[in-house]
Design an enzyme around this catalytic site. Structure first.
Site, PDB file in Angstrom:
ATOM      1  N   MET A  37       0.711  -1.368  -0.075  1.00 11.28           N
ATOM      2  CA  MET A  37       0.068   0.085   0.049  1.00 11.28           C
ATOM      3  C   MET A  37       0.884   1.131   0.111  1.00 11.28           C
ATOM      4  O   MET A  37       0.470   2.351   0.539  1.00 11.28           O
ATOM      5  CB  MET A  37      -0.818  -0.198   1.139  1.00 11.28           C
ATOM      6  CG  MET A  37      -1.687  -1.304   1.176  1.00 11.28           C
ATOM      7  SD  MET A  37      -3.444  -1.079   2.052  1.00 11.28           S
ATOM      8  CE  MET A  37      -2.805  -0.566   3.674  1.00 11.28           C
ATOM      9  N   LEU A  40       6.637   3.154   1.344  1.00 14.14           N
ATOM     10  CA  LEU A  40       7.702   2.032   1.385  1.00 14.14           C
ATOM     11  C   LEU A  40       8.717   2.280   2.422  1.00 14.14           C
ATOM     12  O   LEU A  40       9.239   3.237   2.684  1.00 14.14           O
ATOM     13  CB  LEU A  40       8.377   1.544   0.126  1.00 14.14           C
ATOM     14  CG  LEU A  40       7.238   1.400  -1.121  1.00 14.14           C
ATOM     15  CD1 LEU A  40       7.977   1.133  -2.422  1.00 14.14           C
ATOM     16  CD2 LEU A  40       6.486   0.278  -0.568  1.00 14.14           C
ATOM     17  N   HIS A  41       9.162   1.139   3.185  1.00 14.75           N
ATOM     18  CA  HIS A  41      10.502   1.076   4.068  1.00 14.75           C
ATOM     19  C   HIS A  41      11.291   0.029   3.799  1.00 14.75           C
ATOM     20  O   HIS A  41      10.994  -0.838   2.922  1.00 14.75           O
ATOM     21  CB  HIS A  41       9.834   1.286   5.586  1.00 14.75           C
ATOM     22  CG  HIS A  41       8.908  -0.092   5.799  1.00 14.75           C
ATOM     23  ND1 HIS A  41       9.118  -1.173   5.717  1.00 14.75           N
ATOM     24  CD2 HIS A  41       7.436   0.198   6.139  1.00 14.75           C
ATOM     25  CE1 HIS A  41       8.091  -1.864   5.827  1.00 14.75           C
ATOM     26  NE2 HIS A  41       6.889  -1.100   6.253  1.00 14.75           N
ATOM     27  N   HIS A  44       9.749  -3.376   3.084  1.00 16.39           N
ATOM     28  CA  HIS A  44       9.262  -3.564   1.659  1.00 16.39           C
ATOM     29  C   HIS A  44      10.411  -3.775   0.840  1.00 16.39           C
ATOM     30  O   HIS A  44      10.399  -4.851  -0.255  1.00 16.39           O
ATOM     31  CB  HIS A  44       8.333  -2.406   1.232  1.00 16.39           C
ATOM     32  CG  HIS A  44       7.211  -2.169   1.909  1.00 16.39           C
ATOM     33  ND1 HIS A  44       7.036  -0.818   2.743  1.00 16.39           N
ATOM     34  CD2 HIS A  44       6.139  -2.818   1.909  1.00 16.39           C
ATOM     35  CE1 HIS A  44       5.701  -0.911   3.059  1.00 16.39           C
ATOM     36  NE2 HIS A  44       5.272  -2.046   2.827  1.00 16.39           N
ATOM     37  N   VAL A 184      11.648  -6.912   9.096  1.00 15.45           N
ATOM     38  CA  VAL A 184      12.613  -6.375   9.289  1.00 15.45           C
ATOM     39  C   VAL A 184      12.393  -5.290  10.554  1.00 15.45           C
ATOM     40  O   VAL A 184      11.359  -4.819  10.520  1.00 15.45           O
ATOM     41  CB  VAL A 184      13.051  -5.234   8.029  1.00 15.45           C
ATOM     42  CG1 VAL A 184      14.191  -4.434   8.211  1.00 15.45           C
ATOM     43  CG2 VAL A 184      13.077  -6.441   6.991  1.00 15.45           C
ATOM     44  N   SER A 193       7.176  -0.768   9.994  1.00 16.51           N
ATOM     45  CA  SER A 193       5.795  -0.573   9.746  1.00 16.51           C
ATOM     46  C   SER A 193       5.211   0.688   9.096  1.00 16.51           C
ATOM     47  O   SER A 193       5.866   1.954   9.408  1.00 16.51           O
ATOM     48  CB  SER A 193       5.027  -0.754  10.748  1.00 16.51           C
ATOM     49  OG  SER A 193       3.352  -0.352  10.479  1.00 16.51           O
ATOM     50  N   SER A 194       4.523   0.897   8.205  1.00 14.65           N
ATOM     51  CA  SER A 194       4.274   2.469   7.426  1.00 14.65           C
ATOM     52  C   SER A 194       3.596   3.138   8.330  1.00 14.65           C
ATOM     53  O   SER A 194       3.550   4.495   8.529  1.00 14.65           O
ATOM     54  CB  SER A 194       3.312   1.919   6.288  1.00 14.65           C
ATOM     55  OG  SER A 194       3.948   1.223   5.382  1.00 14.65           O
TER      56      SER A 194
HETATM   57  O1  PAF Z   1       0.024  -5.650   3.912  1.00 12.49           O
HETATM   58  C1  PAF Z   1      -0.437  -4.775   2.858  1.00 12.49           C
HETATM   59  O2  PAF Z   1       0.215  -3.995   2.612  1.00 12.49           O
HETATM   60  C2  PAF Z   1      -1.942  -4.999   2.282  1.00 12.49           C
HETATM   61  O3  PAF Z   1      -2.850  -5.683   3.067  1.00 12.49           O
HETATM   62  C3  PAF Z   1      -1.975  -5.465   1.024  1.00 12.49           C
HETATM   63  C4  PAF Z   1      -1.237  -7.202   0.961  1.00 12.49           C
HETATM   64  C5  PAF Z   1      -1.019  -4.876   0.082  1.00 12.49           C
HETATM   65  C6  PAF Z   1      -3.115  -5.859   0.384  1.00 12.49           C
HETATM   66  O4  PAF Z   1      -3.578  -4.347   0.321  1.00 12.49           O
END
Ligand code: PAF
Length: 288
Positions: A37, A40-41, A44, A184, A193-194
């Site tokens: 979503m 990004l960190h 990801h 991580v 976490s975002s």
């Molecule tokens: O983990 C996430 O960021 C979301 O739940 C996902 C898997 C991208 C689905 O929207």
């Protein structure tokens, strides 16, 4: 050969992404999808780097999925940082960022077909966030249908999501391989976490109780489930500013709470609210 220095191409249309990936597959190239979503960190980026090892073509989807947010949740506030995200991916060998609009993903709106997560979808995260996993599975099923990747990658931190996606892929006979990448953590142990960006200094400090509770649980694992729960609770009861939602230990293959006599692998789960921010974390234990 993928250029590893430039910002990945941006695709917003399902048809365009499909055409590009059809061509790659026709050339015998393996495709990996990293659903995100955005915001990004390094967690990801670990998924992306693993995707690069597994496949020739790496697609990162960035879509804040309205279906997985409840009416009182942070859909509007969820960070949207597409330009920064694409810049962060430069140098990681990503071919395409797929960032569709809500209309592109859900042209039928509320009348669309959805996936239901079943009973496990109503436990833990699902109890606190009704409908959340139906929304997650629906968007993941759509992304898998669109990209038809050989590999799809998820972070272990979202353990219940991982369990449900793996089960959906099995139950719906979806042709993809689910690869799970370890969490991580920051130097102080907090899982990336975002949502960490929402923590002020006080809540950031309080949030360290989550990994500390899991570490205590890990240290007590040899002594069995009662000792694990007691160890985690002793950390959490002494932590100020932590509103615990749940601490639970589940059987990894069913996601049901472990029975008293359980020995062997078990997954500890924790969720807590720090001010307005809700965080989750997890650790695999071996109960003695
Ligand atoms: O983990 C996430 O960021 C979301 O739940 C996902 C898997 C991208 C689905 O929207």
């Amino acid at each position: 050969m993928t250029d590893t220095t430039t910002v990945p191409d941006l695709v917003t249309s399902i048809a365009v992404l499909r055409a590009r990936l059809d061509a790659a597959r026709a050339d015998g190239r393996a495709v990996a999808l990293v659903p995100t979503m955005g915001s990004l960190h390094d967690g990801h980026l670990a998924l992306v780097d693993r995707a690069r090892e597994l496949a020739d073509v790496v697609v990162v989807s960035i879509f804040v999925n309205p279906l997985q947010f409840g009416p009182n949740e942070d859909f509007e506030q969820y960070p949207r940082t597409l330009d920064d995200d694409r810049a962060a991916l430069a140098g990681h060998g990503v071919d395409v960022v797929f960032a569709p609009s809500v209309d592109e993903m859900y042209p039928s709106g509320a009348s669309a077909t959805t996936v239901t997560a079943g009973a496990v979808g109503g436990l833990f995260e699902g109890r606190s966030r009704p409908g959340h996993f139906d929304g997650v599975l629906t968007v993941v099923a759509k992304l898998l249908g669109i990209a038809q990747p050989h590999h799809v990658l998820f972070g272990q931190k979202d353990a219940q999501q991982v369990f449900l996606v793996q089960r959906m892929v099995r139950d719906l006979d979806i042709r993809t391989r689910v690869e799970v990448v370890e969490t991580v953590r920051d130097d102080d142990g907090l899982a990336l976490s975002s949502r960490n960006v929402f923590l002020d200094e006080r809540n950031r400090e309080a949030a360290r109780a989550l990994p500390r509770a899991l570490e205590a649980a890990q240290s007590a694992a040899d002594l069995g489930i009662d000792a694990v729960v007691a160890a985690a609770q002793s950390v959490l009861s002494g932590a100020t500013g932590v509103e615990l939602d749940y601490f639970a230990v589940v059987e990894p293959s069913t996601f049901e709470p472990v029975p008293d006599e359980h020995h062997g692998p078990a997954r500890a789960l924790i969720a807590a609210r720090l001010g307005d921010t809700r965080l989750i974390d997890t650790e695999l234990l071996t109960l003695g």
